[in-house]
Design an enzyme around this catalytic site. Structure first.
Site, mmCIF file in Angstrom:
data_model
loop_
_atom_site.group_PDB
_atom_site.id
_atom_site.type_symbol
_atom_site.label_atom_id
_atom_site.label_comp_id
_atom_site.label_asym_id
_atom_site.label_seq_id
_atom_site.Cartn_x
_atom_site.Cartn_y
_atom_site.Cartn_z
ATOM 1 N N HIS A 134 -63.387 -52.306 127.935
ATOM 2 C CA HIS A 134 -62.779 -52.405 129.271
ATOM 3 C C HIS A 134 -61.607 -51.431 129.415
ATOM 4 O O HIS A 134 -61.519 -50.689 130.399
ATOM 5 C CB HIS A 134 -62.317 -53.847 129.506
ATOM 6 C CG HIS A 134 -61.605 -54.049 130.803
ATOM 7 N ND1 HIS A 134 -62.251 -54.453 131.947
ATOM 8 C CD2 HIS A 134 -60.304 -53.909 131.138
ATOM 9 C CE1 HIS A 134 -61.368 -54.539 132.937
ATOM 10 N NE2 HIS A 134 -60.173 -54.221 132.476
ATOM 11 N N GLU A 135 -60.729 -51.421 128.433
ATOM 12 C CA GLU A 135 -59.543 -50.558 128.512
ATOM 13 C C GLU A 135 -59.928 -49.075 128.452
ATOM 14 O O GLU A 135 -59.405 -48.257 129.211
ATOM 15 C CB GLU A 135 -58.565 -50.891 127.382
ATOM 16 C CG GLU A 135 -57.978 -52.286 127.459
ATOM 17 C CD GLU A 135 -57.323 -52.570 128.803
ATOM 18 O OE1 GLU A 135 -56.784 -51.642 129.428
ATOM 19 O OE2 GLU A 135 -57.377 -53.721 129.242
ATOM 20 N N HIS A 138 -61.223 -47.833 131.779
ATOM 21 C CA HIS A 138 -60.177 -47.445 132.741
ATOM 22 C C HIS A 138 -59.762 -45.995 132.513
ATOM 23 O O HIS A 138 -59.587 -45.221 133.458
ATOM 24 C CB HIS A 138 -58.923 -48.317 132.576
ATOM 25 C CG HIS A 138 -58.975 -49.634 133.294
ATOM 26 N ND1 HIS A 138 -59.280 -49.755 134.634
ATOM 27 C CD2 HIS A 138 -58.701 -50.893 132.876
ATOM 28 C CE1 HIS A 138 -59.211 -51.038 134.996
ATOM 29 N NE2 HIS A 138 -58.868 -51.754 133.940
ATOM 30 N N GLU A 195 -61.227 -52.764 138.485
ATOM 31 C CA GLU A 195 -61.455 -53.785 137.455
ATOM 32 C C GLU A 195 -62.948 -54.026 137.254
ATOM 33 O O GLU A 195 -63.436 -54.099 136.122
ATOM 34 C CB GLU A 195 -60.766 -55.095 137.843
ATOM 35 C CG GLU A 195 -59.271 -55.079 137.620
ATOM 36 C CD GLU A 195 -58.906 -54.705 136.198
ATOM 37 O OE1 GLU A 195 -59.603 -55.135 135.272
ATOM 38 O OE2 GLU A 195 -57.939 -53.958 136.024
HETATM 39 ZN ZN ZN Z 1 -58.434 -53.774 133.621
#
Ligand code: ZN
Length: 269
Positions: A134-135, A138, A195
């Site tokens: 997830h990170e 981004h 997100e």
């Molecule tokens: Zn996030």
């Protein structure tokens, strides 16, 4: 004056779009890697010097191992999808910091921090891969740079036609956009769409790295149980609710496994 500001915005909008390899969409981004990465690397080093970095433990080693596998998976995906060299400017680094905050982040250029506080929720390698994916997503999708670009637009709006953006201001905006150091409280939030995008990209990368994408929904169930309705800072932003997120991740997991199969990955840990 107003008119000048407006045409400047249009001009910047035309020159400053960049295609997101993961969605194919053009996104607003005034800042190239050459502008963003050196700032990120300096801020990262400063953060590490001011915090308690853990080295030589099983957990610290696990963060590094998972990070390397995720980075390799991202590179394989980008190469296969027509973006070779996309990660050339990246300087991956994975650090575990002693801090009970339930959080993790990845700065532009692949500079990652996990706080020890998130490890009990990760419960092991696959859970760490969920958060790492997830990170990293981004960072790969330039969400921070887009956030900073949005901040620039606001600032241009405020000074109406003043083209010059002075360095100290830019730095300040950078810190806000990435929520660095003690200023975490004023971090500009990722948008809900960012997100969701990071969840989806992260799921595919973790699967290609050989981690079971079914673990993502499980991690978010634990996050929900742990938080008593309050998500940790990075994840708090302007969020899809935990339930929406869990439902999405459950629905996307089979797709992520199919994507992994294209890379010859059919068993997961
Ligand atoms: Zn996030």
């Amino acid at each position: 004056m107003r008119k000048l500001g407006l045409s400047l915005l249009v001009f910047l909008g035309v020159v400053a779009c960049k295609t997101n390899p993961f969605t194919g969409q053009r996104t607003l981004n005034f800042y190239g890697n050459q502008q963003i990465f050196p700032m990120a690397f300096a801020q990262y080093d400063q953060f590490l010097s001011e915090n308690n970095v853990i080295t030589g433990t099983t957990e610290a080693q696990m963060i590094t191992n998972v990070g390397q596998r995720i980075a390799t998976a991202a590179e394989r995906w980008l190469d296969a999808n027509g973006f070779p060299g996309y990660l050339n400017d990246y300087k991956w680094e994975y650090n575990l910091v002693k801090d009970e905050t339930v959080n993790a982040w990845c700065m532009p250029g692949g500079k990652i921090v996990f706080y020890t506080g998130i490890l009990p929720i990760c419960q092991g390698e696959a859970g760490i891969a969920v958060v790492m994916g997830h990170e990293v997503a981004h960072a790969l999708a330039d969400h921070g740079a887009q956030r900073m670009s949005a901040g620039t637009l606001q600032q241009i709006g405020a000074v109406a036609g003043n083209v010059a953006i002075q360095d100290p201001q830019k730095r300040n905006m950078f810190n806000q956009a990435y929520g660095i150091g003690s200023q975490l409280g004023i971090m500009l939030p990722f948008s809900r769409s960012h997100e969701t995008e990071a969840d989806k990209i992260g799921l595919q990368i973790m699967a290609i790295a050989g981690y079971n994408p079914d673990e993502a929904a499980e991690l978010w169930k634990r996050m929900k149980a742990n938080s008593g309705g309050q998500a940790p800072p990075e994840f708090m932003s302007t969020h899809p609710s935990n339930d929406t997120r869990i439902n999405n991740l459950t629905a996307w997991a089979p797709e992520a496994k199919q994507e992994a199969a294209k890379f010859g990955v059919t068993s997961f840990k």
